[in-house]
Write a protein that holds these residues in place. Structure first.
Motif, PDB file in Angstrom:
ATOM      1  N   GLN A 185       0.832  -1.210   0.000  1.00 52.08           N
ATOM      2  CA  GLN A 185       0.000   0.000   0.000  1.00 52.08           C
ATOM      3  C   GLN A 185       0.861   1.252   0.000  1.00 52.08           C
ATOM      4  N   VAL A 186       1.914   1.250   0.841  1.00 49.48           N
ATOM      5  CA  VAL A 186       2.773   2.431   0.921  1.00 49.48           C
ATOM      6  C   VAL A 186       3.494   2.649  -0.398  1.00 49.48           C
ATOM      7  N   LEU A 187       4.017   1.550  -0.987  1.00 44.35           N
ATOM      8  CA  LEU A 187       4.799   1.683  -2.212  1.00 44.35           C
ATOM      9  C   LEU A 187       3.937   2.156  -3.369  1.00 44.35           C
ATOM     10  N   THR A 188       2.696   1.672  -3.450  1.00 46.31           N
ATOM     11  CA  THR A 188       1.836   2.077  -4.565  1.00 46.31           C
ATOM     12  C   THR A 188       1.081   3.362  -4.270  1.00 46.31           C
ATOM     13  N   GLY A 189       1.103   3.792  -3.002  1.00 49.59           N
ATOM     14  CA  GLY A 189       0.355   4.998  -2.656  1.00 49.59           C
ATOM     15  C   GLY A 189      -1.144   4.773  -2.652  1.00 49.59           C
ATOM     16  N   ASP A 190      -1.558   3.514  -2.667  1.00 47.83           N
ATOM     17  CA  ASP A 190      -2.988   3.216  -2.698  1.00 47.83           C
ATOM     18  C   ASP A 190      -3.394   2.633  -1.342  1.00 47.83           C
ATOM     19  N   PHE A 191      -3.956   3.485  -0.494  1.00 48.43           N
ATOM     20  CA  PHE A 191      -4.300   3.048   0.850  1.00 48.43           C
ATOM     21  C   PHE A 191      -5.742   2.566   0.948  1.00 48.43           C
ATOM     22  N   GLY A 192      -6.361   2.344  -0.187  1.00 49.41           N
ATOM     23  CA  GLY A 192      -7.740   1.866  -0.152  1.00 49.41           C
ATOM     24  C   GLY A 192      -8.718   3.005   0.069  1.00 49.41           C
ATOM     25  N   ALA A 193      -9.881   2.678   0.629  1.00 54.83           N
ATOM     26  CA  ALA A 193     -10.925   3.677   0.812  1.00 54.83           C
ATOM     27  C   ALA A 193     -11.128   3.940   2.293  1.00 54.83           C
ATOM     28  N   SER A 194     -11.595   5.159   2.586  1.00 55.23           N
ATOM     29  CA  SER A 194     -11.909   5.514   3.962  1.00 55.23           C
ATOM     30  C   SER A 194     -12.994   4.591   4.499  1.00 55.23           C
ATOM     31  N   TRP A 195     -12.859   4.228   5.774  1.00 55.53           N
ATOM     32  CA  TRP A 195     -13.833   3.314   6.357  1.00 55.53           C
ATOM     33  C   TRP A 195     -15.183   3.981   6.581  1.00 55.53           C
ATOM     34  N   SER A 196     -15.179   5.299   6.740  1.00 55.24           N
ATOM     35  CA  SER A 196     -16.449   5.927   7.088  1.00 55.24           C
ATOM     36  C   SER A 196     -17.136   6.565   5.884  1.00 55.24           C
ATOM     37  N   SER A 249      -6.392   8.330  -1.362  1.00 54.06           N
ATOM     38  CA  SER A 249      -5.543   9.183  -2.191  1.00 54.06           C
ATOM     39  C   SER A 249      -6.299  10.441  -2.610  1.00 54.06           C
ATOM     40  N   HIS A 250      -7.603  10.296  -2.849  1.00 52.95           N
ATOM     41  CA  HIS A 250      -8.408  11.464  -3.214  1.00 52.95           C
ATOM     42  C   HIS A 250      -8.552  12.405  -2.025  1.00 52.95           C
ATOM     43  N   ILE A 251      -8.729  11.835  -0.838  1.00 55.35           N
ATOM     44  CA  ILE A 251      -8.830  12.669   0.367  1.00 55.35           C
ATOM     45  C   ILE A 251      -7.555  13.495   0.516  1.00 55.35           C
ATOM     46  N   MET A 252      -6.394  12.825   0.394  1.00 53.64           N
ATOM     47  CA  MET A 252      -5.129  13.526   0.555  1.00 53.64           C
ATOM     48  C   MET A 252      -5.000  14.651  -0.470  1.00 53.64           C
ATOM     49  N   ALA A 253      -5.341  14.353  -1.725  1.00 51.09           N
ATOM     50  CA  ALA A 253      -5.149  15.331  -2.796  1.00 51.09           C
ATOM     51  C   ALA A 253      -6.047  16.545  -2.601  1.00 51.09           C
ATOM     52  N   THR A 254      -7.282  16.319  -2.166  1.00 51.54           N
ATOM     53  CA  THR A 254      -8.197  17.465  -2.070  1.00 51.54           C
ATOM     54  C   THR A 254      -7.991  18.247  -0.788  1.00 51.54           C
ATOM     55  N   ARG A 255      -7.467  17.621   0.271  1.00 50.83           N
ATOM     56  CA  ARG A 255      -7.341  18.341   1.541  1.00 50.83           C
ATOM     57  C   ARG A 255      -6.038  19.130   1.637  1.00 50.83           C
ATOM     58  N   PHE A 272      -9.082   4.219  10.295  1.00 46.40           N
ATOM     59  CA  PHE A 272      -7.657   3.889  10.312  1.00 46.40           C
ATOM     60  C   PHE A 272      -6.934   4.121   8.984  1.00 46.40           C
ATOM     61  N   PRO A 273      -7.511   3.773   7.811  1.00 44.65           N
ATOM     62  CA  PRO A 273      -6.744   3.962   6.575  1.00 44.65           C
ATOM     63  C   PRO A 273      -6.303   5.409   6.385  1.00 44.65           C
ATOM     64  N   VAL A 274      -7.166   6.359   6.750  1.00 41.73           N
ATOM     65  CA  VAL A 274      -6.824   7.775   6.567  1.00 41.73           C
ATOM     66  C   VAL A 274      -5.668   8.149   7.493  1.00 41.73           C
ATOM     67  N   ILE A 275      -5.738   7.732   8.760  1.00 43.85           N
ATOM     68  CA  ILE A 275      -4.665   8.088   9.699  1.00 43.85           C
ATOM     69  C   ILE A 275      -3.354   7.435   9.265  1.00 43.85           C
ATOM     70  N   LYS A 276      -3.435   6.169   8.860  1.00 45.56           N
ATOM     71  CA  LYS A 276      -2.223   5.472   8.428  1.00 45.56           C
ATOM     72  C   LYS A 276      -1.574   6.214   7.257  1.00 45.56           C
ATOM     73  N   ALA A 277      -2.410   6.551   6.260  1.00 51.92           N
ATOM     74  CA  ALA A 277      -1.865   7.216   5.073  1.00 51.92           C
ATOM     75  C   ALA A 277      -1.242   8.547   5.444  1.00 51.92           C
ATOM     76  N   ILE A 278      -1.956   9.342   6.249  1.00 43.59           N
ATOM     77  CA  ILE A 278      -1.432  10.664   6.593  1.00 43.59           C
ATOM     78  C   ILE A 278      -0.133  10.512   7.377  1.00 43.59           C
ATOM     79  N   THR A 279      -0.079   9.559   8.319  1.00 42.85           N
ATOM     80  CA  THR A 279       1.144   9.372   9.111  1.00 42.85           C
ATOM     81  C   THR A 279       2.329   9.036   8.214  1.00 42.85           C
ATOM     82  N   TYR A 317       2.680   9.533   4.912  1.00 44.31           N
ATOM     83  CA  TYR A 317       3.023  10.646   4.018  1.00 44.31           C
ATOM     84  C   TYR A 317       3.761  11.755   4.758  1.00 44.31           C
ATOM     85  N   VAL A 318       3.259  12.086   5.957  1.00 46.11           N
ATOM     86  CA  VAL A 318       3.905  13.165   6.702  1.00 46.11           C
ATOM     87  C   VAL A 318       5.316  12.760   7.126  1.00 46.11           C
ATOM     88  N   ALA A 319       5.501  11.476   7.458  1.00 44.37           N
ATOM     89  CA  ALA A 319       6.845  11.017   7.820  1.00 44.37           C
ATOM     90  C   ALA A 319       7.796  11.157   6.628  1.00 44.37           C
TER      91      ALA A 319
END
Lengths: 312, 379
Positions: free
Chosen positions: A71-82, A88-94, A277-284, A286-288
């Motif tokens: 997931q990290v290598l492809t940048g595809d963290f799946g979809a938000s659980w909620s 990836s769309h959430i990250m790009a738009t926010r 969790f997918p959103v927090i994981k992705a943001i963590t 990416y920010v790292a």
């Protein structure tokens, strides 16, 4: 130079692996089975089953870890659980709204803090210097929450100079109308600690021999402060400003939350509230990565500012 | 040179530092303030003061005594009626308001205010989340007929009352207890971890040093607040112990770096070599010989981290990720104050904000003085 950059990027790999491992342990092991986490949040059993399959919950841990690394290598963290929106769309738009607030803030606050620090350091020991430092110390100790609550109440709610909250379309519209009060608040909050710190950096330089030499040559005081002293004090200043950068993205979450700005920080808060969790994981992750890249940029900037710095 | 000169005993590091500290007026004033706060939280923890903070003593949003009773609530307070106050203590669970839209609650309250002649009696145990705002307004309107229930409540309180008529002054004392306790306890955890890791990494060096440095770079690659929030998201249960652990387990990195540097410097010094020569074990050299010599760094870090963690706790509790809902802290008070301010009830904000600013200012000034006193070279 190229060799240096390649070596630094190479050194990032173990750290990134560590971050991935930390996030994995936190969310897959401590966090536990998503079926428990999401109980009561998602009603459809089918959807939960889907999520469990995607994470490979029934598989051994090394398989789950490999899924996460992919997931990290492809940048595809799946979809938000909620919301089921792609992460990836959430990250790009926010990112846009966050940067609309943060970039002007960073530029203005750094310039203001440098200007004030040079001025205060120039009159060091005087009444002005001490008064400014006392105001800074007291300003620092008031919680950022108090600033936001009071400023929002006074300037937006009572006086009506700014909208109480919201976000629109168009960069300039957002910047002028919606982002200005958040920027002002963060400016007030960030200038006090920056000024205190930058003042000590300038004071370290102001008594050096080269300042006396410049003065003896008849260089104007303005030129001494802004060219000679500032250039030498700039290394710690750059370190400080750049080190703040990734944290700011998250640190602005309070403002984004209060003013309903759809940025990264607000997304983190929402995700934590909803156990997304997918959103927090992705943001963590990416920010790292951003932190490591910024650290490398910082070291390269040292070289640009001070040619004596040897990159090893 | 005779050895029986009167001042043969030379003062040690701590005595010298204390002497320097005592000559610093700012440091002594801030030390007194910090000590006052500590005394206050000890008294409040042992139940000597602010024990009955959850009792609803005044009318809802009772104004401070020095402001005088609110024109709208004064008649309600004077209504003679049954001497039964509301069920005290029944509303402790309501202190946590998680409202996304700061105006929603205000609007609901204004709506409700239009329909009620007196003051609403204590509300049932309703969690005031945004979608329920209308329901709450209904409940308030229905309860308006029971105005007699508030007859014995005071119209004003020394520093005002909150939404349920609880004394803000007692509440802020209780809140200080939580916030300061969390700050100090988390700082102790973080300093302990940082010191042990730093000591091991700096003393043994080699691969142990590499491992801990790797740990350090992983933890510092993630911004501190994001790490805290991620841990808070994973640990679903809220509790004072949870937040202490979150802050402590994520905040050790700064201490680690400093202590590691100190151990690197000290391990080659003569006194450590001497300890080695007389057969002191590694652990003894690390913690009995070197640790006292770097303890001033530990102490300064402890007070720096306490201030930082108090600030973090306030933010976390404000967001609702911190202390549980039945515990009051500065952060949860500020959360309530956000909505109250729009109604013009500023006293809870003022109380929590002032207490926090006072403690943090005093603590930071004291920390600065402590650092100067313990390490005069730094000046």
């Amino acid at each position: 130079m190229t060799a240096y950059i390649i070596r630094r990027v190479w050194q990032m790999i173990p750290t990134l692996l560590g971050v991935i491992l930390l996030v994995f342990i936190l969310f897959n092991w401590v966090g536990g089975d998503p079926a428990y986490v999401l109980a009561g949040k998602i009603s459809s059993a089918e959807q939960i089953e889907n999520i469990r399959r995607q994470l490979g919950v029934d598989q051994p841990f090394y398989v789950q870890l490999w899924i996460f690394i992919k997931q990290v290598l492809t940048g595809d963290f799946g979809a938000s659980w909620s919301t089921n929106e792609a992460v990836s769309h959430i990250m790009a738009t926010r990112l846009g709204p966050s940067l609309t607030v943060l970039i002007p803030l960073l530029i203005i606050s750094t310039l203001v803090a440098i200007g004030l620090a040079l001025a205060v350091a120039y009159v060091r020991g005087s009444l002005t210097d001490r008064a400014v430092m006392i105001v800074c110390t007291i300003g620092l100790s008031v919680s950022i929450l108090v600033y936001i609550i009071v400023f929002q109440y006074v300037f937006a709610y009572k006086l009506g100079w700014f909208p109480v909250q919201g976000w629109g379309d168009g960069f300039w519209h957002n910047l002028i109308v919606y982002a200005s009060l958040p920027i002002i608040i963060l400016l007030v909050v960030s200038v006090a600690p920056d000024l205190r710190l930058f003042r000590t950096f300038v004071l370290d330089e102001i008594n050096q021999d080269y300042v006396r030499t410049a003065r003896a040559k008849g260089v104007s005081e303005n030129r001494i402060m802004w060219v000679h002293v500032l250039r030498n004090a700039s290394i710690p200043i750059i370190t400080h400003v750049m080190a703040q950068l990734p944290g700011l993205l998250i640190g602005a979450f309070l403002v984004e939350r209060f003013f309903s700005i759809p940025g990264i920080g607000r997304e983190v808060i929402l995700a934590v509230e909803r156990s997304d969790f997918p959103v927090i994981k992705a943001i963590t992750v990416y920010v790292a990565v951003a932190t490591m890249v910024v650290n490398l940029l910082t070291d390269l900037m040292y070289k640009a500012v001070d040619p004596r710095v040897q990159l090893k | 040179m005779p050895y029986d000169v009167p001042h043969a005993v030379s003062p040690g590091l701590w005595a010298l530092a204390w002497r320097r500290l005592r000559s610093d007026r700012v440091a002594m004033v801030s030390l007194a303030i910090v000590a006052g706060f500590l005394l206050m939280i000890v008294l409040s923890a042992t139940g000597l003061i602010a024990k009955d903070w959850a009792r609803e003593e005044g009318v809802n949003y009772a104004p401070p005594t020095f402001v005088g009773p609110d024109a709208a609530t004064a008649p309600a307070g004077a209504v003679p009626g049954a001497p039964v106050a509301g069920e005290p203590g029944s509303t402790e669970n309501e202190s946590d308001l998680q409202i996304a839209d700061p105006l929603a609650d205000a609007l609901a309250a204004i709506k409700a205010g239009a329909t009620k002649p007196g003051e609403a009696p204590p509300m049932p145990d309703t969690k005031s989340v945004d979608p329920l705002a209308d329901v709450m307004a209904d409940i308030k309107a229905k309860g308006a007929g029971r105005a007699d229930a508030v007859a014995t409540r005071a119209a004003t309180l020394p520093f005002g009352g909150d939404k349920w008529g609880r004394d803000v002054l007692k509440k802020v004392i209780k809140g200080s207890q939580t916030s300061i306790f969390v700050g100090i306890a988390a700082a102790i955890v973080a300093v302990f971890l940082g010191s042990v890791f730093g000591a091991v990494a700096g003393y043994y060096g080699k691969w142990l040093d590499d491992v801990f440095n790797w740990f350090y770079s992983v933890f510092t690659a993630i911004p501190y607040l994001l790490l805290i929030l991620a841990v808070a998201a994973v640990l679903q249960q809220k509790g004072t112990l949870t937040i202490i652990l979150i802050l402590g387990l994520t905040g050790w990195t700064g201490v680690f770096r400093l202590i590691r540097g100190e151990y690197l410097k000290h391990k080659g010094r003569e006194y450590v070599q001497a300890a080695d020569a007389i057969g002191a074990s590694n652990a003894r050299r690390m913690f009995v010989h070197i640790l006292p010599n770097v303890s001033h760094v530990v102490l300064v870090q402890l007070s720096i981290l306490t201030v930082a963690f108090i600030k973090s706790e306030v933010i976390l509790s404000f967001l609702g990720f911190g202390v549980p809902v039945d515990v009051v802290s500065w952060g949860s008070m500020l959360n309530e104050a956000q909505n109250e301010l729009i109604l013009g009830k500023w006293w809870q904000l003022a109380a929590a904000g002032t207490f926090m600013a006072l403690l943090v200012t005093a603590f930071s000034l004291f920390t600065d003085a402590l650092r100067d006193a313990l390490d005069p070279k730094l000046k």
